[in-house]
Design a protein around this motif. Structure first.
Motif, short mmCIF file in Angstrom:
data_model
loop_
_atom_site.label_atom_id
_atom_site.label_comp_id
_atom_site.label_asym_id
_atom_site.label_seq_id
_atom_site.Cartn_x
_atom_site.Cartn_y
_atom_site.Cartn_z
N GLY A 97 0.81 -1.21 0.00
CA GLY A 97 0.00 0.00 0.00
C GLY A 97 0.84 1.26 0.00
O GLY A 97 2.04 1.25 -0.32
N LEU A 98 0.20 2.35 0.35
CA LEU A 98 0.88 3.65 0.36
C LEU A 98 1.96 3.69 1.44
O LEU A 98 1.81 3.10 2.52
CB LEU A 98 -0.14 4.76 0.60
CG LEU A 98 -1.24 4.88 -0.45
CD1 LEU A 98 -2.26 5.95 -0.04
CD2 LEU A 98 -0.66 5.20 -1.82
N ARG A 99 3.04 4.39 1.13
CA ARG A 99 4.17 4.50 2.05
C ARG A 99 4.30 5.94 2.55
O ARG A 99 4.13 6.88 1.76
CB ARG A 99 5.48 4.15 1.34
CG ARG A 99 5.57 2.80 0.72
CD ARG A 99 6.92 2.70 -0.01
NE ARG A 99 7.02 1.51 -0.84
CZ ARG A 99 7.98 1.33 -1.74
NH1 ARG A 99 8.89 2.29 -1.94
NH2 ARG A 99 8.03 0.22 -2.45
N PRO A 100 4.65 6.13 3.82
CA PRO A 100 4.98 7.49 4.27
C PRO A 100 6.19 8.01 3.52
O PRO A 100 7.23 7.35 3.46
CB PRO A 100 5.28 7.31 5.76
CG PRO A 100 4.67 6.00 6.13
CD PRO A 100 4.74 5.14 4.91
N ALA A 101 6.05 9.19 2.91
CA ALA A 101 7.15 9.74 2.11
C ALA A 101 7.68 11.06 2.65
O ALA A 101 8.81 11.43 2.37
CB ALA A 101 6.69 9.94 0.66
N LEU A 102 6.87 11.78 3.42
CA LEU A 102 7.26 13.12 3.89
C LEU A 102 7.84 13.02 5.30
O LEU A 102 7.24 12.43 6.20
CB LEU A 102 6.04 14.04 3.89
CG LEU A 102 6.24 15.47 4.36
CD1 LEU A 102 7.25 16.21 3.48
CD2 LEU A 102 4.91 16.22 4.38
N GLU A 103 9.03 13.60 5.47
CA GLU A 103 9.72 13.56 6.76
C GLU A 103 10.25 14.96 7.10
O GLU A 103 10.60 15.73 6.21
CB GLU A 103 10.93 12.61 6.68
CG GLU A 103 10.61 11.23 6.19
CD GLU A 103 11.85 10.47 5.71
OE1 GLU A 103 11.72 9.25 5.49
OE2 GLU A 103 12.94 11.09 5.56
N VAL A 104 10.31 15.24 8.38
CA VAL A 104 11.00 16.44 8.86
C VAL A 104 12.10 15.96 9.81
O VAL A 104 11.83 15.26 10.79
CB VAL A 104 10.05 17.41 9.58
CG1 VAL A 104 10.82 18.60 10.14
CG2 VAL A 104 8.96 17.89 8.62
#
Length: 433
Positions: free
Chosen positions: A318-325
Motif C-alpha cells: 500500500g501507500l508509504r509514508p514519504a514526507l519527513e521532517v
C-alpha cells in the motif's frame, strides 16, 4: 508547454534566506540542487529540514494510478496538499484527470504553471475571484473549470457576473450535496431542485456538469457506523444526480459524480462508480494526501481501507509514508527528555504530533527509532522528545520525524528536498503557499 513550465520552476533561485537551504552556501537554481552532492546525514543541511523519500513518492503515485484503473474512476488530486506545480505535473503524468483547488490563489498557481483542467471544490463567491475565473475562461477557450453551487443565491450571483463579462460559454458547476451539521452543500432534494431552477433561469450563463460532496468529516459511533453513514451520503449524491438527469438538468458530456477525501476514497469510488443515473457518468475522486501519505493519521486510515476493501489490498504494497521532517538534538536537559530543533513552525500538529521515525548519528547510517519514543509537545521552534532515561541519544544526533496530516506540514516549507535511500539529495521542489 510542460518543458517550459519545468524550466521556469527549475530556474527559481534558492538562497540561505529560504528555510532548509544552507545559509553559507552560494545561491543556486532550484533545478541544480540535485547536482550539489548534498547528503542529509553528513551534515550538509541546516536543521530542521523537510524531505520527501523519492522512491516512496513514485510508489504512491503509481499505486493510485493502479487503484483508479481497477475501480474505473478518475482522480483530481487536491492541490492544496502540496501546492507544488512540479508534483501536480507528476500526478497528471500518472493519469490524474484534473487538479483540485479550494481558492483563487491556488487556481492561479495552477494556471501560471500550465494546468488546463481545474476543479474548485468550493463555492466561488467573492468578486475578485469570480472576475479572475471569468478572465481565465475568456482568455483560454481550452481551459476547463468547475466550481460548486449549493444555493439559488450563489447561482444568481454567478450568473450576473457571467452576463456582465459577456463570456461566450457557460460556467460549469457541480451541485454540492451536504449533510446536517456539516459545512456547505444542499441538505435535501427540495434545495437541490431550487438550485436546479436557479441554474435554468440563468439561461446560458451556467451549466450543471455534475453532483459532488465531501465525506471526509462524516462521523459515527464507531468505524462501522461511520462507514455506513458515508455510504448513505454517497447514495444521496446518486439520488440527486438521478433526479437531475431525469429532468434534463445536465449539460453536454458525462455527468460528473465526485467525492473522496484522503481517508475514505475507496468507499465513494466503489459507490459512485456503480451508480446508474440514466446518463453516462464520470466518477472523480479527489484525494490529495495519497502522494506523500503520512506516518500516523492517514497511515491508520489506510489500514482500515485495506481491511474493508480487499480489492485495494490486491494491488500489493500500500501507500508509504514519504514526507519527513528531520531535526537535531540540541539539548538533553533532563533524563528521559531530548529537545530537538523542530517546532510548530516546521511540522503539523493539528491531527496529531510528529512520530519519531528514524535516528542517526554523524558518520553512521539511519536506523529505525526505538518503540516508545514519542513527542509530547511542540513550541514554535522546539520539540519535546520523550525517551527512556538510558537512551543513547546525544546532542548533535539526528531524528527523522514522520508527520500526521501532510497538508499542514507542506505549508510550512517553500523548499522540500527529494532524498534517496542513502539520504543523498537528488532534487527539490518548491511550494506556493
Amino acid at each position: 508547454m510542460a518543458s517550459d513550465i519545468s524550466e521556469t520552476l527549475n530556474a527559481f533561485i534558492v538562497d540561505g534566506r529560504i528555510k532548509g537551504y544552507p545559509p553559507a552556501r552560494p545561491s543556486v537554481a532550484l533545478g541544480e540542487i540535485g547536482s550539489l552532492g548534498l547528503n542529509l546525514l553528513r551534515g550538509d543541511l541546516p536543521f530542521p529540514v523537510a524531505v520527501i523519500d523519492r522512491a516512496a513518492l513514485e510508489h504512491n503515485s503509481d499505486w493510485m494510478r493502479r487503484f483508479t484503473e481497477a475501480f474505473g474512476v478518475r482522480i483530481a488530486p487536491h492541490g492544496k496538499t502540496t501546492m507544488s506545480p512540479a508534483l501536480f505535473h507528476r500526478q497528471l503524468a500518472d493519469g490524474a484527470w484534473a487538479i483540485t483547488v479550494a481558492t483563487a490563489q491556488q487556481l492561479k498557481v495552477c494556471r501560471d504553471h500550465g494546468i488546463g483542467r481545474v476543479v474548485m471544490a468550493n463555492q466561488l463567491v467573492d468578486e475578485a475571484s469570480i472576475a479572475y475565473v471569468l478572465d481565465q475562461m475568456a482568455g483560454d477557450p481550452d481551459f476547463e473549470f468547475y466550481s460548486l453551487v449549493d444555493s439559488p443565491a450563489l447561482a444568481a450571483r454567478l450568473a450576473a457576473r457571467h452576463r456582465a463579462a459577456g463570456l461566450g460559454r457557460p460556467l460549469r458547476l457541480l451541485l454540492e450535496i451536504g449533510y446536517e451539521g456539516g459545512r456547505t452543500g444542499c441538505r435535501n432534494l427540495e434545495q437541490v431542485q431550487a438550485v436546479r431552477a436557479a441554474v435554468r433561469e440563468a439561461g446560458g450563463a451556467l451549466s450543471l456538469a455534475g453532483v459532488e460532496g465531501f465525506e471526509g468529516m462524516i462521523a459515527g459511533a464507531d468505524a462501522a457506523a461511520r462507514d455506513r453513514n458515508i455510504r448513505a451520503f454517497s447514495a444521496r449524491i446518486v439520488e440527486a444526480a438521478t433526479l437531475l438527469a431525469a429532468d434534463g438538468a445536465f449539460g453536454d458530456g458525462p455527468v460528473i459524480l465526485s467525492a473522496g477525501g484522503s481517508a475514505f476514497f475507496d468507499i465513494v469510488a466503489g459507490d459512485l462508480a456503480a451508480a446508474r443515473i440514466g446518463a453516462p457518468v464520470l466518477t472523480v475522486i479527489r484525494s490529495g494526501c495519497y502522494l506523500t501519505h503520512d506516518s500516523r493519521m492517514y497511515r491508520d486510515y489506510f489500514e482500515q481501507l485495506r481491511h474493508r476493501t480487499p480489492e485495494a489490498g490486491s494491488l500489493g504494497e500500500g501507500l508509504r509514508p514519504a514526507l519527513e521532517v528531520w531535526a537535531m538534538v540540541q539539548s538533553r536537559p533532563e533524563p528521559g527528555l531530548a529537545i530537538c530543533t523542530m517546532g510548530r513552525r516546521d511540522v503539523s500538529f493539528d491531527a496529531d504530533l510528529p512520530v519519531p521515525w528514524h535516528v542517526a548519528r554523524a558518520g553512521e547510517g539511519a536506523r529505525a527509532a526505538p518503540e516508545g519514543w514519542r513527542v509530547s509537545g511542540l513550541n514554535d521552534q522546539h520539540a519535546y522528545l520523550r525517551i527512556p532515561e538510558d537512551a543513547a541519544l546525544a546532542v548533535g544526533d539526528l531524528v527523522g520525524f514522520g508527520v500526521s496530516h501532510p497538508c499542514t506540514t507542506f505549508d510550512r516549507w517553500q523548499l522540500v528536498y527529494l532524498r534517496e535511500a542513502d539520504y543523498s539529495i537528488s532534487g527539490a521542489i518548491r511550494t506556493f503557499f
